[in-house]
Motif scaffolding. Structure first.
Motif, PDB file in Angstrom:
ATOM      1  N   GLY A  84     -53.608 -55.518 -63.078  1.00 15.10           N
ATOM      2  CA  GLY A  84     -53.858 -55.276 -64.504  1.00 15.10           C
ATOM      3  C   GLY A  84     -53.136 -54.032 -64.971  1.00 15.10           C
ATOM      4  O   GLY A  84     -52.648 -53.229 -64.162  1.00 15.10           O
ATOM      5  N   ASP A  85     -53.056 -53.859 -66.276  1.00 18.47           N
ATOM      6  CA  ASP A  85     -52.350 -52.716 -66.839  1.00 18.47           C
ATOM      7  C   ASP A  85     -52.976 -51.392 -66.391  1.00 18.47           C
ATOM      8  O   ASP A  85     -54.192 -51.276 -66.237  1.00 18.47           O
ATOM      9  CB  ASP A  85     -52.365 -52.775 -68.368  1.00 18.47           C
ATOM     10  N   ILE A  86     -52.129 -50.407 -66.206  1.00 13.09           N
ATOM     11  CA  ILE A  86     -52.551 -49.045 -65.887  1.00 13.09           C
ATOM     12  C   ILE A  86     -52.172 -48.161 -67.072  1.00 13.09           C
ATOM     13  O   ILE A  86     -51.005 -48.083 -67.443  1.00 13.09           O
ATOM     14  CB  ILE A  86     -51.874 -48.523 -64.603  1.00 13.09           C
ATOM     15  N   ASP A  87     -53.153 -47.502 -67.657  1.00 11.91           N
ATOM     16  CA  ASP A  87     -52.886 -46.669 -68.836  1.00 11.91           C
ATOM     17  C   ASP A  87     -52.286 -45.320 -68.489  1.00 11.91           C
ATOM     18  O   ASP A  87     -51.552 -44.737 -69.287  1.00 11.91           O
ATOM     19  CB  ASP A  87     -54.179 -46.434 -69.623  1.00 11.91           C
ATOM     20  N   MET A  88     -52.615 -44.816 -67.301  1.00 10.15           N
ATOM     21  CA  MET A  88     -52.101 -43.494 -66.923  1.00 10.15           C
ATOM     22  C   MET A  88     -51.888 -43.419 -65.423  1.00 10.15           C
ATOM     23  O   MET A  88     -52.734 -43.852 -64.634  1.00 10.15           O
ATOM     24  CB  MET A  88     -53.084 -42.402 -67.359  1.00 10.15           C
ATOM     25  N   VAL A  89     -50.744 -42.880 -65.046  1.00  9.96           N
ATOM     26  CA  VAL A  89     -50.449 -42.570 -63.648  1.00  9.96           C
ATOM     27  C   VAL A  89     -50.369 -41.059 -63.530  1.00  9.96           C
ATOM     28  O   VAL A  89     -49.656 -40.400 -64.301  1.00  9.96           O
ATOM     29  CB  VAL A  89     -49.117 -43.194 -63.188  1.00  9.96           C
ATOM     30  N   LEU A  90     -51.111 -40.496 -62.595  1.00  4.60           N
ATOM     31  CA  LEU A  90     -51.076 -39.062 -62.335  1.00  4.60           C
ATOM     32  C   LEU A  90     -50.425 -38.833 -60.981  1.00  4.60           C
ATOM     33  O   LEU A  90     -50.972 -39.205 -59.951  1.00  4.60           O
ATOM     34  CB  LEU A  90     -52.488 -38.474 -62.341  1.00  4.60           C
ATOM     35  N   LEU A  91     -49.234 -38.238 -60.993  1.00  5.76           N
ATOM     36  CA  LEU A  91     -48.530 -37.949 -59.752  1.00  5.76           C
ATOM     37  C   LEU A  91     -48.997 -36.570 -59.288  1.00  5.76           C
ATOM     38  O   LEU A  91     -48.550 -35.549 -59.803  1.00  5.76           O
ATOM     39  CB  LEU A  91     -47.013 -37.977 -59.999  1.00  5.76           C
ATOM     40  N   ALA A  92     -49.906 -36.585 -58.331  1.00  6.25           N
ATOM     41  CA  ALA A  92     -50.609 -35.353 -57.965  1.00  6.25           C
ATOM     42  C   ALA A  92     -50.427 -34.941 -56.511  1.00  6.25           C
ATOM     43  O   ALA A  92     -51.057 -33.990 -56.057  1.00  6.25           O
ATOM     44  CB  ALA A  92     -52.108 -35.518 -58.259  1.00  6.25           C
ATOM     45  N   PHE A  93     -49.584 -35.636 -55.761  1.00  5.09           N
ATOM     46  CA  PHE A  93     -49.443 -35.261 -54.356  1.00  5.09           C
ATOM     47  C   PHE A  93     -48.401 -34.151 -54.203  1.00  5.09           C
ATOM     48  O   PHE A  93     -47.526 -33.953 -55.047  1.00  5.09           O
ATOM     49  CB  PHE A  93     -49.073 -36.472 -53.493  1.00  5.09           C
ATOM     50  N   GLY A  94     -48.522 -33.426 -53.117  1.00  4.85           N
ATOM     51  CA  GLY A  94     -47.579 -32.352 -52.835  1.00  4.85           C
ATOM     52  C   GLY A  94     -48.108 -31.463 -51.732  1.00  4.85           C
ATOM     53  O   GLY A  94     -49.313 -31.447 -51.445  1.00  4.85           O
ATOM     54  N   VAL A  95     -47.207 -30.729 -51.093  1.00 13.06           N
ATOM     55  CA  VAL A  95     -47.601 -29.796 -50.046  1.00 13.06           C
ATOM     56  C   VAL A  95     -46.985 -28.433 -50.342  1.00 13.06           C
ATOM     57  O   VAL A  95     -45.878 -28.330 -50.881  1.00 13.06           O
ATOM     58  CB  VAL A  95     -47.164 -30.282 -48.643  1.00 13.06           C
ATOM     59  N   LEU A  96     -47.710 -27.380 -49.989  1.00 21.63           N
ATOM     60  CA  LEU A  96     -47.233 -26.023 -50.210  1.00 21.63           C
ATOM     61  C   LEU A  96     -46.289 -25.569 -49.102  1.00 21.63           C
ATOM     62  O   LEU A  96     -45.303 -24.871 -49.345  1.00 21.63           O
ATOM     63  CB  LEU A  96     -48.422 -25.071 -50.302  1.00 21.63           C
ATOM     64  N   GLY A  97     -46.587 -25.992 -47.884  1.00 20.87           N
ATOM     65  CA  GLY A  97     -45.802 -25.547 -46.751  1.00 20.87           C
ATOM     66  C   GLY A  97     -46.135 -24.109 -46.374  1.00 20.87           C
ATOM     67  O   GLY A  97     -47.000 -23.465 -46.964  1.00 20.87           O
TER      68      GLY A  97
END
Length: 251
Positions: A84-97
């Motif tokens: 089904g449709d997605i109204d919002m995608v939040l790209l929230a992954f990441g690493v500080l290192g």
């Protein structure tokens, strides 16, 4: 579809255990959001995060997703959009290192870059195409003020975020007029598990404050959001500091 105030009814969080991602999901569920997908590596932490959001009344599902495995992104994320449709995608992954360690171990530095930049490019393009095909939606990308100007203390992380920021801005321009809204979020130092043990930087913030700024940005259809807002002026000034002087600043 989003409601009259721009709040999404459905949300996909890439980085399903991200503290900022979950704070945003909780805030949006309290408003209007009813369906949430948490994408991340299968783990007890991912299931616990999903259970916590279900307790708030949302229909929460999980999907296996690994930023470091871009070959699978189209298949894995395609299954979400097929539901089904997605109204919002939040790209929230990441690493500080760990800057000192990563300078001595180049493969560790590469892992930071691959997670924060190349993994995000892959996932961002897959989701952007899906949003464009459905004709609406927002892609919210968590960048960082660290990407505004590389600093000696974290230039590996900062350079990866600089690349992500430039990519997201360009993607937003490419999608302008298609019905897809791209918003770049630039938090400063966020008090979270990622930064545990590090001394607070000036204008430090919290995942909840970032979530509030994201909601406000969605309502305004902002293209760039700084958290806190005062960082806009601070970073504008720092960008123009002569390099010999910049090297001496305690930043």
């Amino acid at each position: 579809m989003k409601d009259a105030f721009g709040i999404p009814q459905s949300l996909l969080v890439l980085g399903g255990t991200s503290e900022i991602g979950l704070a945003t999901a909780r805030r949006l569920i309290a408003r209007r959001t009813r369906t949430v997908w948490l994408a991340g590596r299968p783990s007890p932490a991912l299931e616990t995060a999903a259970a916590g959001l279900r307790a708030l009344g949302a229909d929460v599902r999980t999907v296996a997703f690994d930023a470091l495995d871009p070959v699978t992104h189209e298949e894995k994320l395609g299954k979400v959009f097929a539901e089904g449709d997605i109204d919002m995608v939040l790209l929230a992954f990441g690493v500080l290192g760990d800057q000192a360690h990563d300078e001595e171990q180049p493969l560790s530095a590469v892992r930071v870059a691959q997670t924060n930049y190349t993994g995000a490019v892959s996932a961002g393009l897959v989701c952007a195409k899906a949003l464009q095909n459905q004709g609406h939606g927002s892609l919210v990308v968590l960048s960082s003020v660290a990407g505004e100007r590389a600093r000696r203390v974290n230039f590996i992380y900062g350079s990866s975020k600089a690349g992500l920021d430039a990519f997201a801005q360009g993607l937003g321009d490419a999608l302008h007029g298609t019905g897809v809204h791209v918003m770049v979020v630039r938090p400063g130092f966020v008090r979270s598990k990622m930064t545990a043990g590090l001394p607070d930087a000036p204008l430090a913030t919290t995942p909840e404050a970032v979530a509030t700024a994201i909601e406000t940005g969605l309502r305004r259809r902002s293209e760039t959001v700084w958290v806190p807002g005062a960082l806009r002026a601070v970073m504008s000034a720092l960008r123009h500091v002569p390099r010999p002087l910049f090297r001496r600043l305690p930043v």
